[in-house]
Motif scaffolding. Sequence first.
Motif, PDB file in Angstrom:
ATOM      1  N   GLY A 151      39.976  39.859  51.236  1.00 55.41           N
ATOM      2  CA  GLY A 151      41.429  39.645  51.742  1.00 55.41           C
ATOM      3  C   GLY A 151      41.872  38.226  52.528  1.00 55.41           C
ATOM      4  O   GLY A 151      41.516  37.247  51.337  1.00 55.41           O
ATOM      5  N   PRO A 152      41.508  37.424  53.350  1.00 49.24           N
ATOM      6  CA  PRO A 152      41.796  36.080  53.545  1.00 49.24           C
ATOM      7  C   PRO A 152      41.338  34.834  53.078  1.00 49.24           C
ATOM      8  O   PRO A 152      41.912  34.430  52.578  1.00 49.24           O
ATOM      9  N   MET A 153      39.715  35.466  52.562  1.00 52.97           N
ATOM     10  CA  MET A 153      39.025  34.171  52.146  1.00 52.97           C
ATOM     11  C   MET A 153      39.642  34.632  50.025  1.00 52.97           C
ATOM     12  O   MET A 153      39.490  32.648  49.890  1.00 52.97           O
ATOM     13  N   LEU A 154      39.898  35.341  50.132  1.00 49.82           N
ATOM     14  CA  LEU A 154      40.816  35.582  48.432  1.00 49.82           C
ATOM     15  C   LEU A 154      42.470  34.580  48.505  1.00 49.82           C
ATOM     16  O   LEU A 154      42.207  33.733  47.702  1.00 49.82           O
ATOM     17  N   ALA A 155      43.195  34.853  49.600  1.00 48.49           N
ATOM     18  CA  ALA A 155      44.220  34.316  49.472  1.00 48.49           C
ATOM     19  C   ALA A 155      44.297  32.825  49.837  1.00 48.49           C
ATOM     20  O   ALA A 155      45.079  32.377  49.553  1.00 48.49           O
ATOM     21  N   ALA A 156      43.063  32.853  50.208  1.00 47.27           N
ATOM     22  CA  ALA A 156      43.711  31.126  50.706  1.00 47.27           C
ATOM     23  C   ALA A 156      42.881  30.287  49.623  1.00 47.27           C
ATOM     24  O   ALA A 156      43.152  28.912  49.409  1.00 47.27           O
ATOM     25  N   VAL A 157      41.814  30.455  48.866  1.00 47.92           N
ATOM     26  CA  VAL A 157      40.797  29.586  47.804  1.00 47.92           C
ATOM     27  C   VAL A 157      42.199  30.726  45.811  1.00 47.92           C
ATOM     28  O   VAL A 157      41.557  29.472  45.270  1.00 47.92           O
ATOM     29  N   ALA A 158      43.118  31.633  45.824  1.00 51.33           N
ATOM     30  CA  ALA A 158      43.639  31.846  45.316  1.00 51.33           C
ATOM     31  C   ALA A 158      44.229  31.240  43.942  1.00 51.33           C
ATOM     32  O   ALA A 158      44.205  30.736  42.827  1.00 51.33           O
ATOM     33  N   GLY A 159      44.910  29.973  45.265  1.00 55.38           N
ATOM     34  CA  GLY A 159      45.487  29.254  44.311  1.00 55.38           C
ATOM     35  C   GLY A 159      44.620  27.699  43.998  1.00 55.38           C
ATOM     36  O   GLY A 159      45.014  27.242  42.980  1.00 55.38           O
ATOM     37  N   HIS A 160      44.161  27.731  43.632  1.00 55.21           N
ATOM     38  CA  HIS A 160      42.378  26.963  43.296  1.00 55.21           C
ATOM     39  C   HIS A 160      41.722  27.165  42.728  1.00 55.21           C
ATOM     40  O   HIS A 160      40.877  26.049  42.401  1.00 55.21           O
ATOM     41  N   VAL A 161      41.742  28.155  42.248  1.00 55.04           N
ATOM     42  CA  VAL A 161      40.663  29.182  40.853  1.00 55.04           C
ATOM     43  C   VAL A 161      41.371  29.707  40.172  1.00 55.04           C
ATOM     44  O   VAL A 161      42.453  30.407  39.712  1.00 55.04           O
ATOM     45  N   ASP A 162      40.314  29.937  39.115  1.00 58.46           N
ATOM     46  CA  ASP A 162      40.666  30.630  37.902  1.00 58.46           C
ATOM     47  C   ASP A 162      40.069  32.136  37.469  1.00 58.46           C
ATOM     48  O   ASP A 162      40.179  32.790  37.205  1.00 58.46           O
ATOM     49  N   PHE A 163      38.937  32.397  37.909  1.00 57.90           N
ATOM     50  CA  PHE A 163      38.438  33.165  38.246  1.00 57.90           C
ATOM     51  C   PHE A 163      37.558  33.744  39.211  1.00 57.90           C
ATOM     52  O   PHE A 163      37.839  32.930  40.447  1.00 57.90           O
ATOM     53  N   ILE A 164      37.144  35.459  39.279  1.00 57.98           N
ATOM     54  CA  ILE A 164      36.231  35.499  40.995  1.00 57.98           C
ATOM     55  C   ILE A 164      35.005  35.864  40.360  1.00 57.98           C
ATOM     56  O   ILE A 164      35.084  36.574  39.253  1.00 57.98           O
ATOM     57  N   ASP A 165      34.058  35.391  40.965  1.00 64.37           N
ATOM     58  CA  ASP A 165      33.159  36.080  40.420  1.00 64.37           C
ATOM     59  C   ASP A 165      31.748  36.728  41.493  1.00 64.37           C
ATOM     60  O   ASP A 165      32.197  37.282  42.867  1.00 64.37           O
ATOM     61  N   ALA A 181      44.340  40.018  42.238  1.00 70.65           N
ATOM     62  CA  ALA A 181      45.066  38.664  42.893  1.00 70.65           C
ATOM     63  C   ALA A 181      45.790  37.854  41.657  1.00 70.65           C
ATOM     64  O   ALA A 181      46.202  36.407  41.945  1.00 70.65           O
ATOM     65  N   GLY A 182      45.594  38.222  40.524  1.00 65.33           N
ATOM     66  CA  GLY A 182      45.725  37.217  39.180  1.00 65.33           C
ATOM     67  C   GLY A 182      44.115  36.809  38.474  1.00 65.33           C
ATOM     68  O   GLY A 182      44.942  36.220  37.650  1.00 65.33           O
ATOM     69  N   LEU A 183      43.188  37.063  39.193  1.00 61.22           N
ATOM     70  CA  LEU A 183      41.572  35.819  38.530  1.00 61.22           C
ATOM     71  C   LEU A 183      41.204  36.821  37.382  1.00 61.22           C
ATOM     72  O   LEU A 183      41.085  38.034  37.335  1.00 61.22           O
ATOM     73  N   GLY A 184      40.587  36.196  36.694  1.00 58.70           N
ATOM     74  CA  GLY A 184      40.004  36.525  35.527  1.00 58.70           C
ATOM     75  C   GLY A 184      38.705  36.542  36.362  1.00 58.70           C
ATOM     76  O   GLY A 184      37.859  36.577  37.198  1.00 58.70           O
ATOM     77  N   LEU A 185      37.894  37.898  35.787  1.00 57.19           N
ATOM     78  CA  LEU A 185      36.743  38.580  36.504  1.00 57.19           C
ATOM     79  C   LEU A 185      35.476  37.546  35.513  1.00 57.19           C
ATOM     80  O   LEU A 185      35.165  37.407  34.206  1.00 57.19           O
ATOM     81  N   ARG A 186      34.106  37.292  36.107  1.00 52.73           N
ATOM     82  CA  ARG A 186      32.632  37.125  35.628  1.00 52.73           C
ATOM     83  C   ARG A 186      31.991  38.122  36.627  1.00 52.73           C
ATOM     84  O   ARG A 186      32.280  38.399  38.018  1.00 52.73           O
ATOM     85  N   LEU A 187      30.472  37.962  36.632  1.00 56.91           N
ATOM     86  CA  LEU A 187      29.792  38.560  37.127  1.00 56.91           C
ATOM     87  C   LEU A 187      28.163  37.976  36.833  1.00 56.91           C
ATOM     88  O   LEU A 187      27.679  37.843  35.609  1.00 56.91           O
ATOM     89  N   HIS A 188      27.781  37.731  37.896  1.00 57.28           N
ATOM     90  CA  HIS A 188      25.889  37.627  38.009  1.00 57.28           C
ATOM     91  C   HIS A 188      25.731  39.031  37.969  1.00 57.28           C
ATOM     92  O   HIS A 188      25.589  39.986  39.511  1.00 57.28           O
ATOM     93  N   GLY A 189      24.185  39.589  37.002  1.00 59.06           N
ATOM     94  CA  GLY A 189      23.876  40.372  36.859  1.00 59.06           C
ATOM     95  C   GLY A 189      23.102  41.254  36.576  1.00 59.06           C
ATOM     96  O   GLY A 189      22.406  39.478  35.027  1.00 59.06           O
ATOM     97  N   ASN A 190      21.939  41.300  37.269  1.00 65.16           N
ATOM     98  CA  ASN A 190      20.608  41.632  36.224  1.00 65.16           C
ATOM     99  C   ASN A 190      19.211  40.440  36.204  1.00 65.16           C
ATOM    100  O   ASN A 190      18.999  40.399  34.908  1.00 65.16           O
ATOM    101  N   GLN A 191      19.198  39.748  36.933  1.00 66.72           N
ATOM    102  CA  GLN A 191      18.997  38.539  37.271  1.00 66.72           C
ATOM    103  C   GLN A 191      17.645  38.909  37.527  1.00 66.72           C
ATOM    104  O   GLN A 191      16.022  38.988  36.843  1.00 66.72           O
ATOM    105  N   LEU A 192      17.320  39.581  38.944  1.00 69.75           N
ATOM    106  CA  LEU A 192      15.843  39.984  39.185  1.00 69.75           C
ATOM    107  C   LEU A 192      15.550  41.146  39.181  1.00 69.75           C
ATOM    108  O   LEU A 192      14.258  41.200  39.770  1.00 69.75           O
ATOM    109  N   GLY A 193      16.680  41.951  38.392  1.00 70.27           N
ATOM    110  CA  GLY A 193      15.863  43.361  38.350  1.00 70.27           C
ATOM    111  C   GLY A 193      16.927  44.250  37.756  1.00 70.27           C
ATOM    112  O   GLY A 193      17.961  43.805  36.721  1.00 70.27           O
TER     113      GLY A 193
END
Length: 395
Positions: A180-194, A217-229
């Motif tokens: 919510g508020p955090m995403l709305a605050a940063v959205a204009g400065h970023v390209d992706f969400i993770d 919010a119009g951002l591209g998607l990335r993900l950290h996954g399957n690092q520790l298990g």
Amino acid sequence: MTAELLTGISELTTQGAETSHDNDRLRDAALVIENGRIAWIGTAADAPASDTRVDVGGRAVLPGWVDSHTHLVFAGDRAAEFEARMAGQRYAAGGITTTMAATRSASVADLVANARRLRHEAEAQGTTFLETKTGYGLDLASELRSARAAAEVADVVTFLGAHVLPPGVDRRDYLDLVTGPMLAAVAGHVDFIDAFCETGAFDVEECREVLLAGRAAGLGLRLHGNQLGFSGGVRLAVELGCASVDHCNHLESADIDALAGSETVATLLPACDLSTREPFPPARLLLDAGVHVALASNCNPGTSYTTSMPFGVATAVLQMGLTVREAVWAATRGAARALGREHGPDAVGSLRVGGRADLQVLDAPSVAHLAYRPGVPLCAATWTEGVRARRPRDL
């Protein structure tokens, strides 16, 4: 417009072919840079007239590294944690909170200065394009400061508010803040969400919620996954069409099959695996299955405090079963794919007529020396968008 000819190239790796298996190396080559773009590529004997000329003296030329996964925006250091891990303590995701207090107390200027120092360090080793993330502030004000700092330093910025749960914060309240508020605050400065899909961080359904909010919010998607298990992150990334899923140390055959049937890039982070003593990802199986693979530094203060893409390339060849051609591809054009910058007028990671002139010169006759001479600083010069970097050592 001034045309600059680079000649005397022993081996030119263009990455202009469509796969890492195709021959894209030219011998006794030359190229022309004009207005920040590649204007001509061919043999040195056929080179056209130009305004200026640089003879690289029988050295190899290739695209600049594209570092598609870094965490440059932070304050403080975690050397004590590293030393404890080398003494046998296993890495856990919660170590991230150690960096949180120092980052929260830092100004935007402090964060920019440190991130810029690290970027300059990366550029000296051949990196000409990089991504970086937020994720060490973990409250609204600090994540916004981090996003602003990242936007001043990096070419691509990713919002990683869902890195770990800050101490003493209700889980549901924090997810509501991130989406919510955090995403709305940063959205204009970023390209992706993770998000960090891992035990000790966030589960599959929580990460799904975060990523879908970012998409809305119009951002591209990335993900950290399957690092520790076997966290389920890889299959979530494929399901949602993420541009990349990063780490991928622990994979079942179904994970590999899912990646092979998708456009999601598996971004491998070998320097991190050495530092955390996690098993390397099954890189050979991924490539043989037809998965799109990238290599990145994962530069961060806790688990991979290096800006060296050549170190990752050498490790991928010497420890993970990649050929030199595959590793160089993964660190250039494969990484560009992970950032959505493989094609089009703003493409990076390859050298093509009309494309950006982002390139590096090795103090060696071929790219094989990147793994043949591991740990040796081989980058002799770089050009970014046609502008040659000033550096102490010169051709």
